[in-house]
Scaffold this motif. Sequence first.
Motif, PDB file in Angstrom:
ATOM      1  N   LEU A 537       9.208  -3.339   1.431  1.00  0.00           N
ATOM      2  CA  LEU A 537       7.804  -3.743   1.460  1.00  0.00           C
ATOM      3  C   LEU A 537       7.598  -5.203   1.103  1.00  0.00           C
ATOM      4  CD1 LEU A 537       6.153  -0.569  -0.079  1.00  0.00           C
ATOM      5  CD2 LEU A 537       6.579  -1.146   2.311  1.00  0.00           C
ATOM      6  N   GLU A 538       8.605  -5.857   0.521  1.00  0.00           N
ATOM      7  CA  GLU A 538       8.474  -7.277   0.215  1.00  0.00           C
ATOM      8  C   GLU A 538       8.226  -8.065   1.489  1.00  0.00           C
ATOM      9  OE1 GLU A 538       8.083 -10.613  -1.975  1.00  0.00           O
ATOM     10  OE2 GLU A 538       8.311  -8.570  -2.750  1.00  0.00           O
ATOM     11  N   ALA A 539       8.863  -7.632   2.604  1.00  0.00           N
ATOM     12  CA  ALA A 539       8.682  -8.338   3.876  1.00  0.00           C
ATOM     13  C   ALA A 539       7.266  -8.174   4.407  1.00  0.00           C
ATOM     14  CB  ALA A 539       9.695  -7.825   4.907  1.00  0.00           C
ATOM     15  N   ARG A 561      -2.617  -8.176   0.772  1.00  0.00           N
ATOM     16  CA  ARG A 561      -3.038  -8.414  -0.624  1.00  0.00           C
ATOM     17  C   ARG A 561      -4.166  -7.476  -1.015  1.00  0.00           C
ATOM     18  NH1 ARG A 561      -4.063 -14.483  -2.518  1.00  0.00           N
ATOM     19  NH2 ARG A 561      -1.821 -14.453  -2.074  1.00  0.00           N
ATOM     20  N   ALA A 562      -5.108  -7.272  -0.091  1.00  0.00           N
ATOM     21  CA  ALA A 562      -6.231  -6.377  -0.402  1.00  0.00           C
ATOM     22  C   ALA A 562      -5.753  -4.938  -0.516  1.00  0.00           C
ATOM     23  CB  ALA A 562      -7.305  -6.498   0.677  1.00  0.00           C
ATOM     24  N   LEU A 563      -4.856  -4.527   0.383  1.00  0.00           N
ATOM     25  CA  LEU A 563      -4.359  -3.148   0.339  1.00  0.00           C
ATOM     26  C   LEU A 563      -3.549  -2.885  -0.915  1.00  0.00           C
ATOM     27  CD1 LEU A 563      -3.239  -2.545   4.059  1.00  0.00           C
ATOM     28  CD2 LEU A 563      -5.368  -1.831   2.938  1.00  0.00           C
ATOM     29  N   ALA A 564      -2.840  -3.911  -1.392  1.00  0.00           N
ATOM     30  CA  ALA A 564      -2.000  -3.724  -2.579  1.00  0.00           C
ATOM     31  C   ALA A 564      -2.827  -3.398  -3.818  1.00  0.00           C
ATOM     32  CB  ALA A 564      -1.163  -4.968  -2.825  1.00  0.00           C
ATOM     33  N   HIS A 565      -4.115  -3.815  -3.836  1.00  0.00           N
ATOM     34  CA  HIS A 565      -4.964  -3.584  -5.013  1.00  0.00           C
ATOM     35  C   HIS A 565      -6.030  -2.530  -4.739  1.00  0.00           C
ATOM     36  CE1 HIS A 565      -3.292  -7.670  -5.621  1.00  0.00           C
ATOM     37  NE2 HIS A 565      -3.277  -7.323  -6.914  1.00  0.00           N
ATOM     38  N   SER A 566      -5.915  -1.830  -3.591  1.00  0.00           N
ATOM     39  CA  SER A 566      -6.964  -0.868  -3.241  1.00  0.00           C
ATOM     40  C   SER A 566      -6.687   0.531  -3.788  1.00  0.00           C
ATOM     41  CB  SER A 566      -7.099  -0.778  -1.723  1.00  0.00           C
ATOM     42  OG  SER A 566      -5.913  -0.225  -1.138  1.00  0.00           O
ATOM     43  N   GLY A 567      -5.470   0.737  -4.271  1.00  0.00           N
ATOM     44  CA  GLY A 567      -5.126   2.064  -4.770  1.00  0.00           C
ATOM     45  C   GLY A 567      -4.883   3.085  -3.682  1.00  0.00           C
ATOM     46  N   GLY A 568      -4.692   2.621  -2.451  1.00  0.00           N
ATOM     47  CA  GLY A 568      -4.501   3.529  -1.326  1.00  0.00           C
ATOM     48  C   GLY A 568      -3.036   3.790  -1.025  1.00  0.00           C
ATOM     49  N   ALA A 569      -2.762   4.081   0.268  1.00  0.00           N
ATOM     50  CA  ALA A 569      -1.413   4.476   0.685  1.00  0.00           C
ATOM     51  C   ALA A 569      -0.419   3.333   0.520  1.00  0.00           C
ATOM     52  CB  ALA A 569      -1.440   4.942   2.148  1.00  0.00           C
ATOM     53  N   LEU A 574       4.102   0.709  -2.593  1.00  0.00           N
ATOM     54  CA  LEU A 574       4.587  -0.379  -3.442  1.00  0.00           C
ATOM     55  C   LEU A 574       5.012   0.147  -4.810  1.00  0.00           C
ATOM     56  CD1 LEU A 574       2.000  -3.200  -2.627  1.00  0.00           C
ATOM     57  CD2 LEU A 574       4.426  -3.192  -2.038  1.00  0.00           C
ATOM     58  N   ALA A 575       4.201   1.043  -5.354  1.00  0.00           N
ATOM     59  CA  ALA A 575       4.514   1.591  -6.677  1.00  0.00           C
ATOM     60  C   ALA A 575       5.799   2.420  -6.623  1.00  0.00           C
ATOM     61  CB  ALA A 575       3.348   2.449  -7.164  1.00  0.00           C
ATOM     62  N   ALA A 576       5.970   3.180  -5.517  1.00  0.00           N
ATOM     63  CA  ALA A 576       7.174   4.002  -5.391  1.00  0.00           C
ATOM     64  C   ALA A 576       8.415   3.132  -5.250  1.00  0.00           C
ATOM     65  CB  ALA A 576       7.041   4.933  -4.193  1.00  0.00           C
ATOM     66  N   GLU A 577       8.298   1.993  -4.552  1.00  0.00           N
ATOM     67  CA  GLU A 577       9.445   1.102  -4.380  1.00  0.00           C
ATOM     68  C   GLU A 577       9.785   0.409  -5.688  1.00  0.00           C
ATOM     69  OE1 GLU A 577      10.592  -1.627  -0.733  1.00  0.00           O
ATOM     70  OE2 GLU A 577       9.236  -2.718  -2.058  1.00  0.00           O
ATOM     71  N   ALA A 578       8.775   0.095  -6.484  1.00  0.00           N
ATOM     72  CA  ALA A 578       9.012  -0.619  -7.737  1.00  0.00           C
ATOM     73  C   ALA A 578       9.585   0.297  -8.824  1.00  0.00           C
ATOM     74  CB  ALA A 578       7.704  -1.241  -8.241  1.00  0.00           C
ATOM     75  N   SER A 579       9.357   1.597  -8.699  1.00  0.00           N
ATOM     76  CA  SER A 579       9.802   2.522  -9.757  1.00  0.00           C
ATOM     77  C   SER A 579      11.289   2.812  -9.662  1.00  0.00           C
ATOM     78  CB  SER A 579       9.020   3.833  -9.648  1.00  0.00           C
ATOM     79  OG  SER A 579       9.266   4.446  -8.391  1.00  0.00           O
TER      80      SER A 579
END
Length: 579
Positions: A537-539, A561-569, A574-579
């Motif tokens: 997802l970094e790409a 950027r907007a989707l990353a802070h929207s709490g959506g899919a 992103l959260a799953a990749e970071a965990s």
Amino acid sequence: MTDRRPRAADWLRVEARRIRKPLQASAALTALQTLLLVAQAWLLADILSAALLRRAPLPALWPQWLGLLVLAALRAVLIARGRRLAFDASQRLGSSLRARLLRQAQALGVPGLRAQAGGDWVTRMVDGVEQVLPYFARYLPGAASAALLPPILAVFVFPADWVSGLVLLLTAPLIPLFMVLVGNAAERASQKRYAQLRRLGAAFIDALGGLTTLRQLGAAERVADQLQAEGEDYRRLTLQVLRVAFLSALVLEFFAMVGIAVVAVLIGFRLLWHELAFRDGIFVLLLAPEFYLPMRALGGLRHARMDALAAAGDLLEFAPAPIASCAGVSGERPAGRVAPTLRIENLHYTLPGRGGLLRGLNATIGPGITALVGETGAGKSTLLDLLLGFAAPESGQIRIDGVELARLDPAQWRARIAWVPQRPYVFAGSMRDNLLLAAPDAAPAALAHALTASGLDAVLARLPHGLDTALGEQGLGLSGGELQRLALARALLREQATLWLFDEPTAHLDADSARAIDTMIRAAAATRSVLLVAHRLEAARSADQVLVLRAGSIVEHGVPRALAHSGGAFAALLAAEAS
């Protein structure tokens, strides 16, 4: 299996019609050489009668001897010519059949072919077709000979000795009757044998392709034992088929020899009782073995028919539901060197045996970078296949600047696409050959720019012969990252391409190289439409828009950027990749 045999037999008959004229010519030559055989037998009977009864010196019979030699030579020529006609026709039919199977494979599309086991496909294409060809080259000519030769000989036997002719006609049906009786069991054994051959071939090719993985996992010996067991099963089934074939041949020989013996005994007694002329008796005795010969030969060729039926039924089931290619019927040319806008409207795609892969997909891909993200199996690669024209949607539309993709000329459309797959394929040849596949007429300056922009120039500097370095099949000699740079250089060489389709182009690169490639793609996106399938997802963070694909549908789209802070899919990914 009950309705498979009639279908296979019907298919073989249809295929035989394609070479009807050569087979008819071969049958005509068989009939002609049979007439010459009759003449040979008559001349030989006349020689024996003259020599034994009239005490004629053999040199005085030179016209008959010369006639025998001439007839023998003519028969040899006719037999060889007939066999050659049938063989050549079967080879042409085999080439045509393989070409049609390849077109069928193309009609399946890339997703359809992925659903087929590669080893199974190779086995059917090679061994399956090879098992069918003897049916046309040998069995059908043999059947024609069995149908023509006995009646022709009977026409000449009856005037010479009607008793022997009657014996021949009464005993002849015993041979095909027994062939029918043993036929069902033999065909079932042959079908089992061919099915086992398919399994063995598929398992061997798959094991060979994954040998490195098997070695790494320590499973090579275990798979070798499995292959040995499969091979032993194939050997056992082959011997079973051979036992049936040898048994049937033995019984056929028995019936034929009994028939010949009966004719010989009757002729012997009738000669003793002076009820039959010596020359006529010898003439019939010479023809009696030839009367049974084509039926005996056909019995020996039944294995060719059994193998052909087994292979034909298998070929019929190879692709039960071909998927149409998206090649256009009107052949419209796409727009010129302008970054296209793609509109995907209610797209559905179903792969036989696997269900729906895309379900009501709607999206817009315009100039700039569009990142396509989603979990494995969501349908990302399937969408790329549809855009490339490797398959056609079940329903819905893909519009290119307002024109349906199905209406565009496929060659012209693909000329506008640069594609970098996740696993680029490299052919055996030099580095230069593999690069110029993308643009055979590329100028040296364009080639140099592609090498520099992709970072492949650094790779070439380490190779012993630079661009002329020989590469092994599938890129043997290059690392995964170096293969990816080669694929990127190919894309850059397609200067006319205004749509770039990338399937994770930086998957095998280090962080610095990945950033350099991202910068290159960003620069190219100024004049192109780029669809980037991003597994990392970094790409996707630097894309102009993100499409989130889940279970075959777009569930979210927008600026990253907007989707990353929207709490959506997208944020959840992103959260799953970071965990």
